[in-house]
Scaffold this motif. Structure first.
Motif, PDB file in Angstrom:
ATOM      1  N   PRO A 125     -10.661  49.250  39.777  1.00 24.15           N
ATOM      2  CA  PRO A 125     -11.905  48.726  40.349  1.00 24.15           C
ATOM      3  C   PRO A 125     -13.107  49.394  39.691  1.00 24.15           C
ATOM      4  CG  PRO A 125     -10.538  49.782  42.036  1.00 24.15           C
ATOM      5  CD  PRO A 125      -9.848  49.945  40.735  1.00 24.15           C
ATOM      6  N   ARG A 126     -14.201  48.692  39.595  1.00 30.37           N
ATOM      7  CA  ARG A 126     -15.423  49.246  38.997  1.00 30.37           C
ATOM      8  C   ARG A 126     -16.363  49.690  40.114  1.00 30.37           C
ATOM      9  NH1 ARG A 126     -16.389  45.346  33.825  1.00 30.37           N
ATOM     10  NH2 ARG A 126     -14.285  45.587  33.011  1.00 30.37           N
ATOM     11  N   ALA A 127     -16.847  50.910  39.974  1.00 26.93           N
ATOM     12  CA  ALA A 127     -17.704  51.495  41.011  1.00 26.93           C
ATOM     13  C   ALA A 127     -18.947  50.640  41.242  1.00 26.93           C
ATOM     14  CB  ALA A 127     -18.114  52.904  40.595  1.00 26.93           C
ATOM     15  N   ASN A 128     -19.248  50.400  42.506  1.00 28.17           N
ATOM     16  CA  ASN A 128     -20.443  49.664  42.920  1.00 28.17           C
ATOM     17  C   ASN A 128     -20.527  48.252  42.354  1.00 28.17           C
ATOM     18  OD1 ASN A 128     -21.366  51.971  44.318  1.00 28.17           O
ATOM     19  ND2 ASN A 128     -22.128  52.801  42.395  1.00 28.17           N
ATOM     20  N   ARG A 129     -19.382  47.654  42.075  1.00 22.30           N
ATOM     21  CA  ARG A 129     -19.366  46.283  41.548  1.00 22.30           C
ATOM     22  C   ARG A 129     -18.361  45.435  42.314  1.00 22.30           C
ATOM     23  NH1 ARG A 129     -21.583  45.444  36.101  1.00 22.30           N
ATOM     24  NH2 ARG A 129     -22.617  47.366  35.543  1.00 22.30           N
ATOM     25  N   VAL A 130     -18.599  44.146  42.299  1.00 24.86           N
ATOM     26  CA  VAL A 130     -17.723  43.176  42.939  1.00 24.86           C
ATOM     27  C   VAL A 130     -17.343  42.147  41.882  1.00 24.86           C
ATOM     28  CG1 VAL A 130     -17.617  41.374  44.700  1.00 24.86           C
ATOM     29  CG2 VAL A 130     -18.897  43.468  45.146  1.00 24.86           C
ATOM     30  N   TYR A 131     -16.080  41.746  41.881  1.00 29.26           N
ATOM     31  CA  TYR A 131     -15.661  40.743  40.908  1.00 29.26           C
ATOM     32  C   TYR A 131     -15.945  39.346  41.455  1.00 29.26           C
ATOM     33  CZ  TYR A 131     -13.182  38.289  37.301  1.00 29.26           C
ATOM     34  OH  TYR A 131     -12.890  37.458  36.257  1.00 29.26           O
ATOM     35  N   VAL A 132     -16.646  38.546  40.662  1.00 33.58           N
ATOM     36  CA  VAL A 132     -16.937  37.154  41.013  1.00 33.58           C
ATOM     37  C   VAL A 132     -15.967  36.295  40.214  1.00 33.58           C
ATOM     38  CG1 VAL A 132     -18.661  35.322  40.999  1.00 33.58           C
ATOM     39  CG2 VAL A 132     -19.359  37.702  41.389  1.00 33.58           C
ATOM     40  N   GLN A 133     -15.103  35.579  40.914  1.00 34.69           N
ATOM     41  CA  GLN A 133     -14.075  34.777  40.258  1.00 34.69           C
ATOM     42  C   GLN A 133     -14.693  33.598  39.512  1.00 34.69           C
ATOM     43  OE1 GLN A 133     -10.941  33.713  42.892  1.00 34.69           O
ATOM     44  NE2 GLN A 133      -9.895  32.443  41.402  1.00 34.69           N
ATOM     45  N   GLY A 134     -14.098  33.253  38.372  1.00 34.86           N
ATOM     46  CA  GLY A 134     -14.545  32.102  37.601  1.00 34.86           C
ATOM     47  C   GLY A 134     -14.313  30.810  38.370  1.00 34.86           C
ATOM     48  N   ASN A 135     -15.029  29.766  37.985  1.00 36.60           N
ATOM     49  CA  ASN A 135     -14.867  28.486  38.663  1.00 36.60           C
ATOM     50  C   ASN A 135     -15.292  27.334  37.751  1.00 36.60           C
ATOM     51  OD1 ASN A 135     -17.591  29.428  38.963  1.00 36.60           O
ATOM     52  ND2 ASN A 135     -17.929  27.774  40.392  1.00 36.60           N
ATOM     53  N   TRP A 136     -14.858  26.153  38.121  1.00 36.37           N
ATOM     54  CA  TRP A 136     -15.230  24.944  37.394  1.00 36.37           C
ATOM     55  C   TRP A 136     -16.585  24.463  37.899  1.00 36.37           C
ATOM     56  CZ3 TRP A 136     -12.930  23.486  33.133  1.00 36.37           C
ATOM     57  CH2 TRP A 136     -11.623  23.897  32.909  1.00 36.37           C
ATOM     58  N   VAL A 137     -17.442  24.055  36.968  1.00 37.25           N
ATOM     59  CA  VAL A 137     -18.758  23.536  37.298  1.00 37.25           C
ATOM     60  C   VAL A 137     -18.821  22.092  36.826  1.00 37.25           C
ATOM     61  CG1 VAL A 137     -21.235  23.811  36.913  1.00 37.25           C
ATOM     62  CG2 VAL A 137     -19.763  25.816  37.012  1.00 37.25           C
ATOM     63  N   HIS A 138     -19.220  21.206  37.724  1.00 40.09           N
ATOM     64  CA  HIS A 138     -19.361  19.791  37.355  1.00 40.09           C
ATOM     65  C   HIS A 138     -20.780  19.553  36.845  1.00 40.09           C
ATOM     66  CE1 HIS A 138     -19.756  15.507  37.514  1.00 40.09           C
ATOM     67  NE2 HIS A 138     -18.467  15.382  37.749  1.00 40.09           N
ATOM     68  N   THR A 139     -20.886  18.980  35.666  1.00 43.58           N
ATOM     69  CA  THR A 139     -22.170  18.657  35.058  1.00 43.58           C
ATOM     70  C   THR A 139     -22.160  17.177  34.670  1.00 43.58           C
ATOM     71  OG1 THR A 139     -21.535  19.049  32.761  1.00 43.58           O
ATOM     72  CG2 THR A 139     -22.180  20.982  34.056  1.00 43.58           C
ATOM     73  N   PRO A 140     -23.284  16.637  34.287  1.00 40.80           N
ATOM     74  CA  PRO A 140     -23.296  15.246  33.819  1.00 40.80           C
ATOM     75  C   PRO A 140     -22.403  15.020  32.586  1.00 40.80           C
ATOM     76  CG  PRO A 140     -25.518  15.963  34.315  1.00 40.80           C
ATOM     77  CD  PRO A 140     -24.640  17.176  34.408  1.00 40.80           C
ATOM     78  N   ARG A 141     -22.126  16.086  31.834  1.00 37.58           N
ATOM     79  CA  ARG A 141     -21.281  15.966  30.636  1.00 37.58           C
ATOM     80  C   ARG A 141     -19.798  16.123  30.941  1.00 37.58           C
ATOM     81  NH1 ARG A 141     -23.731  19.659  26.068  1.00 37.58           N
ATOM     82  NH2 ARG A 141     -22.220  18.479  24.855  1.00 37.58           N
TER      83      ARG A 141
END
Length: 98
Positions: A71-87
């Motif tokens: 774990p990294r001190a004073n950090r939180v892991y933000v999980q990757g995700n799919w983003v819907h765009t017009p493309r």
């Protein structure tokens, strides 16, 4: 030999960073289905599981399995995700956030 001014160097670096960030967006019509896998047993106490990620290789997204890390001190892991765009859909990579 001509040298670049400080402004020229900064502009060149900013331009290369902009172009590299644009090149990292790859779009697909449908987001891939995450494969089912079994998370291995933690190799040591307090190991943090970083979930798997999608990476663009060979003109398609492939799944890279997760892994354990400290774990990294004073950090939180933000999980990757799919983003819907017009493309289409693009993968937003996971990262550590303060």
């Amino acid at each position: 030999m001509k040298t670049l001014s400080k402004f020229g160097v900064i502009a060149a670096i900013a331009g290369s960073l902009f172009l590299s960030s644009c090149a990292s967006d790859y779009y697909v019509a449908d987001q891939p289905v995450e494969p089912v896998y079994v998370r291995p047993v933690a190799p040591y106490a307090r190991a943090y599981w970083v979930p798997g990620e999608w990476v663009y290789r060979g003109h398609r997204y492939v799944y890279r399995n997760g892994y354990y890390t400290r774990p990294r001190a004073n950090r939180v892991y933000v999980q990757g995700n799919w983003v819907h765009t017009p493309r289409g859909y693009a993968w937003r990579k996971g990262h550590w956030r303060r």
